[in-house]
Design a protein around this motif. Structure first.
Motif, short mmCIF file in Angstrom:
data_model
loop_
_atom_site.label_atom_id
_atom_site.label_comp_id
_atom_site.label_asym_id
_atom_site.label_seq_id
_atom_site.Cartn_x
_atom_site.Cartn_y
_atom_site.Cartn_z
N ASP A 205 0.84 -1.21 0.00
CA ASP A 205 0.00 0.00 0.00
C ASP A 205 0.87 1.25 0.00
N ALA A 206 1.96 1.22 0.74
CA ALA A 206 2.89 2.35 0.73
C ALA A 206 3.53 2.49 -0.65
N ALA A 207 3.83 1.35 -1.28
CA ALA A 207 4.42 1.40 -2.61
C ALA A 207 3.45 2.02 -3.61
N ALA A 208 2.17 1.67 -3.48
CA ALA A 208 1.15 2.24 -4.38
C ALA A 208 1.10 3.76 -4.23
N TYR A 209 1.18 4.23 -3.00
CA TYR A 209 1.15 5.66 -2.72
C TYR A 209 2.41 6.34 -3.25
N ASN A 210 3.56 5.76 -2.93
CA ASN A 210 4.83 6.36 -3.36
C ASN A 210 5.00 6.39 -4.86
N LEU A 211 4.41 5.40 -5.55
CA LEU A 211 4.50 5.40 -7.02
C LEU A 211 3.87 6.67 -7.59
N VAL A 212 2.85 7.18 -6.91
CA VAL A 212 2.19 8.40 -7.40
C VAL A 212 2.91 9.66 -6.91
N VAL A 213 3.25 9.71 -5.61
CA VAL A 213 3.77 10.98 -5.08
C VAL A 213 5.29 11.11 -5.19
N ASN A 214 5.97 9.98 -5.33
CA ASN A 214 7.43 10.02 -5.26
C ASN A 214 8.06 8.96 -6.17
N PRO A 215 7.62 8.89 -7.43
CA PRO A 215 8.00 7.73 -8.25
C PRO A 215 9.49 7.63 -8.54
N ASP A 216 10.20 8.77 -8.52
CA ASP A 216 11.61 8.65 -8.91
C ASP A 216 12.49 8.04 -7.82
N ARG A 217 11.89 7.70 -6.65
CA ARG A 217 12.66 6.99 -5.64
C ARG A 217 12.83 5.51 -6.00
N PHE A 218 12.03 5.04 -6.99
CA PHE A 218 12.07 3.62 -7.33
C PHE A 218 13.05 3.34 -8.46
N ASP A 219 13.58 2.13 -8.43
CA ASP A 219 14.51 1.71 -9.48
C ASP A 219 14.10 0.33 -10.01
N VAL A 220 14.34 -0.73 -9.21
CA VAL A 220 13.84 -2.06 -9.57
C VAL A 220 12.97 -2.54 -8.42
N LEU A 221 11.72 -2.90 -8.73
CA LEU A 221 10.80 -3.42 -7.71
C LEU A 221 10.57 -4.89 -7.98
N VAL A 222 10.53 -5.69 -6.94
CA VAL A 222 10.19 -7.10 -7.12
C VAL A 222 9.01 -7.42 -6.22
N THR A 223 8.01 -8.14 -6.77
CA THR A 223 6.82 -8.41 -5.98
C THR A 223 6.09 -9.65 -6.47
N THR A 224 5.06 -10.03 -5.72
CA THR A 224 4.28 -11.21 -6.05
C THR A 224 3.27 -10.87 -7.15
N ASN A 225 2.58 -11.91 -7.62
CA ASN A 225 1.80 -11.85 -8.84
C ASN A 225 0.72 -10.75 -8.88
N LEU A 226 -0.20 -10.77 -7.95
CA LEU A 226 -1.31 -9.81 -7.99
C LEU A 226 -0.82 -8.38 -7.73
N PHE A 227 0.06 -8.22 -6.75
CA PHE A 227 0.57 -6.87 -6.46
C PHE A 227 1.26 -6.30 -7.70
N GLY A 228 2.02 -7.16 -8.39
CA GLY A 228 2.73 -6.71 -9.58
C GLY A 228 1.77 -6.34 -10.70
#
Ligand code: NAI
Ligand code: MG
Length: 336
Positions: A205-228
């Motif tokens: 849930d924090a990742a979903a929020y940060n993707l919108v407000v702070n996306p350039d903090r991300f580089d490579v994300l790894v996650t499970t099927n539905l979340f991805g």
């Protein structure tokens, strides 16, 4: 570059690569045509096996994909896929799920480039909530969420391959609630530690929020099927359009390349679909087939065409699919 890695077979093969082309339904054939034109212009040399698979086929014959089709696909090195509409039949078995399972395409790799952003979502593609282990009842239904050590290990290894030489790996999970994610988190952490990669973890849930407000903090994300699945459509929105985004579904021996969008029945046949996701999928395919320079050349041409204002309506422009194809071809010509 480096976004997809190279297929184990890429080194061995020269000249005689075989690609199963599955245009599919809706805008699938429109964007795949565009991708093939760009691949031709880039000098891609492979045999094409066109397969009529999808909802259209199902409407005509009652079957979206036959066992012979699956066998024909297995004879090919990889697959270039457009999109397939889901037929209105409760017994329909998803073609993509059959291909993913049948070819063990465990890693779904989705690079997001645009709006000044550049990150990759690596989604586990064979287990999690898409295990297919379900009990359907009238008053109660259940879906079993499966996380295995082996499944987590191999997706973590793939994510670490992609994160090598980049900034950081982010493990996305919900282990505070889902005990199955404790295993996923533990395994991903230990693989990253063994590979000496800078690694953090984040609740989904924090990742979903940060993707919108702070996306350039991300580089490579790894996650499970539905979340991805969910985060990658969100990411597409963040960079501007579903139509821009490509993906690779990679297994131990085979791979399938597809734009992340669906068949878009609302715009099918109008000639205005954004072909960039499909073109970029073609570039990822060439990288996997052992032609990284060709892939890079196509990606550069796409970026130059977009920067030059080539935009379909999903990006607020007025271009048609064919205009984008031509703009990319012009940019590739200009590189010579
Ligand atoms: P969708 O991705 O087809 O469309 C969502 C929205 O994005 C629509 O408004 C569409 O016009 C727009 N859009 C998508 N790709 C575009 C492009 N290249 N250029 C411009 N605009 C684009 O998702 P939707 O509507 O949920 O699904 C439609 C059908 O596609 C369904 O039958 C669904 O099951 C199937 N589907 C297939 C997928 C696949 O083959 N990998 C993935 C997602 C959906
Ligand atoms: Mg999806």
């Amino acid at each position: 570059t480096g976004a997809v890695g190279q297929g184990e077979q890429g080194w061995k093969m020269s000249g005689s690569k075989r690609v199963a082309v599955i245009p599919g339904d809706g805008i699938g054939p429109e964007v795949v045509r565009s991708a093939l034109e760009v691949l031709d212009a880039a000098g891609a040399d492979f045999e094409r096996i066109f397969l009529d698979i999808g909802c259209g086929r199902w409407q005509r014959t009652g079957q979206a994909m036959s066992d012979e089709d699956l066998a024909a696909v297995k004879e090919c090195d990889c697959i270039l896929f457009g999109a397939i509409s889901t037929p209105p039949d409760p017994n329909y078995r998803s073609v993509l799920l059959r291909l993913r399972k049948g070819l063990d395409l465990y890693a779904n790799i989705r690079p997001f480039r645009g709006s000044g952003l550049d990150f990759i979502i690596v989604r586990e593609n064979t287990e999690g909530l898409y295990s297919g282990l379900e009990e359907v009842g009238v008053e109660e239904s259940r879906t079993l969420r499966v996380v295995t050590r082996r499944g987590s290990e191999r997706i973590a290894e793939k994510a670490c391959d992609l994160a090598t030489g980049r900034r950081r790996l982010t493990i996305v999970h919900k282990s505070n609630v889902l005990r199955s994610d404790r295993l996923f988190l533990e395994v991903c952490r230990s693989v990253a530690a063994r590979r000496a990669l800078d690694c953090e973890d984040m609740l989904v849930d924090a990742a979903a929020y940060n993707l919108v407000v702070n996306p350039d903090r991300f580089d490579v994300l790894v996650t499970t099927n539905l979340f991805g699945d969910i985060l990658s459509d969100e990411a597409a929105g963040v960079i501007g359009s579903l139509g821009l985004c490509a993906s690779a579904n990679v297994g131990p021996a085979k791979a399938l390349f597809e734009p992340i969008h669906g068949s878009a029945p609302d715009i099918a046949g109008k000639g205005i679909a954004n072909p960039v996701g499909a073109i970029r999928s073609g570039a990822m395919m060439m990288q996997w087939l052992g032609e990284p320079q060709m892939a890079e050349r196509i990606e550069k041409a796409v970026e130059a065409a977009l920067a030059g204002g080539a935009r379909t309506p999903d990006l607020g422009g007025q271009c048609r699919t064919e205009d984008i194809t031509q703009a990319v071809l012009r940019e590739m010509g200009g590189q010579n």
